[in-house]
Write a protein that holds these residues in place. Structure first.
Motif, short mmCIF file in Angstrom:
data_model
loop_
_atom_site.label_atom_id
_atom_site.label_comp_id
_atom_site.label_asym_id
_atom_site.label_seq_id
_atom_site.Cartn_x
_atom_site.Cartn_y
_atom_site.Cartn_z
N ASP A 175 0.65 -1.11 0.31
CA ASP A 175 -0.23 -0.10 0.00
C ASP A 175 0.58 1.02 -0.19
O ASP A 175 1.85 1.03 -0.03
CB ASP A 175 -1.36 0.38 1.18
N THR A 176 0.19 2.61 0.09
CA THR A 176 0.87 3.34 -0.41
C THR A 176 2.00 3.94 1.05
O THR A 176 3.21 4.79 0.80
CB THR A 176 0.19 4.94 -0.22
N SER A 177 1.30 3.53 2.32
CA SER A 177 2.72 3.42 3.55
C SER A 177 4.14 2.60 2.95
O SER A 177 4.25 2.99 3.87
CB SER A 177 1.63 3.50 4.58
N HIS A 178 3.95 2.10 2.64
CA HIS A 178 4.82 0.78 2.43
C HIS A 178 5.70 0.75 1.23
O HIS A 178 5.71 -0.47 0.23
CB HIS A 178 4.37 -0.30 3.12
N ARG A 179 5.19 1.93 -0.06
CA ARG A 179 6.21 1.49 -0.96
C ARG A 179 7.41 0.92 -1.65
O ARG A 179 8.59 1.38 -0.89
CB ARG A 179 6.68 3.29 -1.76
N ILE A 180 7.12 -0.25 -1.69
CA ILE A 180 8.34 -1.02 -1.85
C ILE A 180 8.97 -1.48 -3.02
O ILE A 180 8.13 -1.73 -4.05
CB ILE A 180 8.03 -2.23 -1.42
N GLU A 181 10.25 -1.78 -3.84
CA GLU A 181 10.62 -1.12 -5.45
C GLU A 181 11.59 -2.01 -5.37
O GLU A 181 12.68 -2.49 -4.59
CB GLU A 181 9.83 0.50 -6.00
N ARG A 182 11.65 -3.07 -6.33
CA ARG A 182 13.06 -3.86 -6.52
C ARG A 182 12.85 -3.88 -8.64
O ARG A 182 11.96 -3.18 -9.29
CB ARG A 182 13.21 -4.84 -6.37
N ASP A 183 14.03 -3.93 -8.84
CA ASP A 183 14.40 -3.22 -10.29
C ASP A 183 13.96 -4.40 -10.73
O ASP A 183 14.14 -6.15 -10.69
CB ASP A 183 16.15 -3.45 -10.41
N ASN A 184 13.13 -4.64 -12.02
CA ASN A 184 13.27 -5.33 -13.00
C ASN A 184 11.95 -6.12 -11.94
O ASN A 184 11.99 -7.61 -12.70
CB ASN A 184 13.92 -6.39 -13.19
N VAL A 185 11.20 -5.76 -11.77
CA VAL A 185 9.90 -6.46 -10.61
C VAL A 185 8.55 -5.74 -10.44
O VAL A 185 9.19 -4.63 -10.47
CB VAL A 185 10.01 -6.85 -9.39
N ILE A 186 7.69 -6.25 -11.05
CA ILE A 186 6.14 -5.27 -10.77
C ILE A 186 6.30 -5.16 -9.98
O ILE A 186 5.92 -5.77 -8.66
CB ILE A 186 5.35 -6.03 -11.93
N THR A 187 5.76 -3.59 -9.16
CA THR A 187 5.39 -3.33 -8.05
C THR A 187 3.60 -3.17 -8.29
O THR A 187 3.73 -1.85 -9.08
CB THR A 187 5.69 -2.32 -7.70
N ILE A 188 2.77 -2.95 -7.02
CA ILE A 188 1.78 -3.50 -7.48
C ILE A 188 1.18 -2.12 -6.21
O ILE A 188 0.99 -2.72 -5.38
CB ILE A 188 -0.13 -3.84 -7.63
N VAL A 189 1.13 -0.74 -5.42
CA VAL A 189 0.53 -0.55 -5.24
C VAL A 189 -1.04 0.49 -5.20
O VAL A 189 -1.44 0.76 -6.27
CB VAL A 189 1.57 0.89 -5.00
#
Length: 156
Positions: free
Chosen positions: A33-47
């Motif tokens: 969710d928007t309070s835990h924005r977690i991203e990694r290279d070359n990986v889809i993140t759905i927020v």
């Protein structure tokens, strides 16, 4: 293609899971969710917007039979199992149709105890042994999912 859907908000094994799943050509997707924005290279993140179970419902809607889900949320696990997914927690324990009712009952009783003023212990500090156990079991889950997908494709 098999997907790995990770309930990423409180998941300590994201990088480990991504490393293992890449060897099996499993497509990873992170959900937060928007309070835990977690991203990694070359990986889809759905927020998704912050809200009760908003991540859970988005993840379940993206799920297909025989996908793999990593979550510590027993309610989410039950929904994923109903859709035919493999479900594992961050300690490398599989949630199945055989044990989910007991896990949900334990969650209910613990919540009832806390509402009555009781205190429960939090999780123990994560150790390297936890990571080793997770990796070993997660590899087995990936192998089972890939094998099952192959068998389904051969029968089609």
């Amino acid at each position: 293609m098999i997907q790995l859907l990770i309930d990423a908000d409180a998941c300590p094994v994201i990088d480990l899971a991504l490393s293992v799943s890449s060897r099996y050509k499993i497509k990873p997707i992170l959900f937060c969710d928007t309070s835990h924005r977690i991203e990694r290279d070359n990986v889809i993140t759905i927020v998704v917007p912050k809200g009760p179970d908003s991540v859970d419902f988005k993840l379940v809607n993206a799920l297909s039979k025989n996908d793999i889900v990593i979550t510590g949320d027993y309610g989410l696990a039950a929904m994923c199992l109903a859709k035919g997914a493999f479900v594992v927690d961050h300690n490398g324990r599989e949630m199945t149709a055989d044990n989910i009712d007991q896990l949900l009952a334990f969650r209910y009783e613990s919540a009832k105890f806390r509402r009555a003023g009781g205190r429960t212990k939090g999780p123990k500090k994560r150790t390297e042994e936890n990571n080793i156990a997770f990796k070993k079991f997660f590899q087995q889950i990936c192998e089972r999912a890939v094998k099952l997908k192959g068998e389904m494709n051969n029968n089609a």
